[in-house]
Design a protein around this motif. Structure first.
Motif, short mmCIF file in Angstrom:
data_model
loop_
_atom_site.label_atom_id
_atom_site.label_comp_id
_atom_site.label_asym_id
_atom_site.label_seq_id
_atom_site.Cartn_x
_atom_site.Cartn_y
_atom_site.Cartn_z
N LEU A 74 79.38 126.84 -11.63
CA LEU A 74 79.45 125.63 -12.46
C LEU A 74 79.45 124.38 -11.60
O LEU A 74 78.77 123.40 -11.92
N LEU A 95 76.67 121.57 -18.54
CA LEU A 95 77.75 122.50 -18.88
C LEU A 95 77.32 123.46 -19.98
O LEU A 95 77.56 124.68 -19.87
N ARG A 96 76.67 122.95 -21.02
CA ARG A 96 76.26 123.83 -22.12
C ARG A 96 75.21 124.83 -21.66
O ARG A 96 75.27 126.02 -22.00
N TRP A 98 74.78 126.02 -18.69
CA TRP A 98 75.47 126.99 -17.84
C TRP A 98 76.24 127.99 -18.69
O TRP A 98 76.22 129.20 -18.43
N ALA A 99 76.93 127.52 -19.71
CA ALA A 99 77.73 128.39 -20.56
C ALA A 99 76.85 129.35 -21.36
O ALA A 99 77.16 130.54 -21.48
N PRO A 103 77.72 133.68 -21.25
CA PRO A 103 78.97 133.39 -21.97
C PRO A 103 80.19 134.09 -21.38
O PRO A 103 81.29 133.53 -21.39
N ARG A 105 80.86 134.74 -18.29
CA ARG A 105 81.29 133.95 -17.13
C ARG A 105 82.07 132.73 -17.59
O ARG A 105 83.11 132.37 -17.02
N TYR A 106 81.57 132.09 -18.65
CA TYR A 106 82.27 130.92 -19.21
C TYR A 106 83.66 131.31 -19.70
O TYR A 106 84.66 130.65 -19.39
N TYR A 110 87.37 129.79 -18.92
CA TYR A 110 87.81 128.84 -19.95
C TYR A 110 88.26 129.52 -21.24
O TYR A 110 88.56 128.84 -22.21
N HIS A 187 84.58 121.49 -24.74
CA HIS A 187 84.95 122.90 -24.60
C HIS A 187 85.30 123.49 -25.96
O HIS A 187 85.05 124.68 -26.21
N SER A 191 83.26 126.68 -27.09
CA SER A 191 83.98 127.93 -27.34
C SER A 191 83.70 128.47 -28.73
O SER A 191 83.50 129.68 -28.91
#
Length: 219
Positions: A74, A95-96, A98-99, A103, A105-106, A110, A187, A191
């Motif tokens: 990240l 960020l989105r 990457w997430a 998912p 990993r995210y 988090y 987040h 999420s």
């Protein structure tokens, strides 16, 4: 010709550790990080449990390696976005992306904490680097932009004395508040999206995310 400083033994060890981590991610995708089992990974790899423990001494050591990899990934995504001139909105979309790319990993960093696991201090340092890049981006947003309120409820004053999370950044309290608002709100949206809670609601989750970003960035 320059000699390779890495010995065949070191290369083999790195290869086995990488394979162990691949199997660990597969387990996490199926049962979550709390269900991670080194013995199960050893069986998949045709190894004995004691043999695998020569590469990772415990479940927590393996989780730490995965957490560190996730944070580094990240941080790299943020640095690449910032190097390309991205501001606050650009970091949000980085960020989105990457997430959504991974998912699990995210959620490892988090999502719900793994029972009994405590992240080491060096993982906190990488998280602080990520926050520093976010604070830098927030500092460039005009003070009156976006949907963050004026701080009249006293939270700015509270943040001025409670900023252990800022990594020593010199940002004033209003910038800290914008960064916290950005981090918590986005987040929250991510999420819910990654957990599938928007499925069947009939709207485009990407457009919701973009609307939140635009409001926070003052667009």
């Amino acid at each position: 010709m320059a000699r390779n400083a890495t010995s065949p033994r070191d290369r083999y060890r790195a290869q086995v550790r990488a394979e162990i981590k691949e199997h660990a991610w597969e387990q996490i995708a199926g049962a979550g990080a709390s269900g991670l089992s080194l013995n199960a990974i050893a069986k998949q790899m045709g190894m004995t449990g004691p043999a695998l423990y020569r590469y990772f001494g415990s479940r927590d050591e393996l989780i730490t390696e995965l957490v560190m990899d996730a944070y580094r990934s990240l941080a790299g995504a943020f640095r690449a976005a910032a190097a390309g001139g991205a501001g606050l909105a650009g970091l949000a979309h980085a960020l989105r992306r990457w997430a959504l790319e991974d998912p699990q990993r995210y959620f490892l960093i988090y999502g719900t904490p793994v029972p009994g696991y405590h992240a080491p201090d060096d993982s906190t340092a990488i998280a602080a680097d990520i926050m520093t890049m976010l604070l830098d981006a927030c500092a460039s947003v005009p003070a009156d932009a976006g949907s963050v309120d004026s701080g009249g409820n006293g939270f700015d004053a509270h943040l001025a004395g409670h900023r252990q999370w800022d990594g020593g950044h010199l940002a004033p309290a209003p910038v800290l508040r914008r960064a916290l608002t950005f981090w918590t709100r986005l987040h929250g949206v991510l999420s819910l999206e990654l957990a599938g809670h928007f499925t069947g609601m009939g709207f485009d989750a990407e457009q919701l995310f973009t609307a939140e970003v635009d409001g926070l960035a003052g667009h």
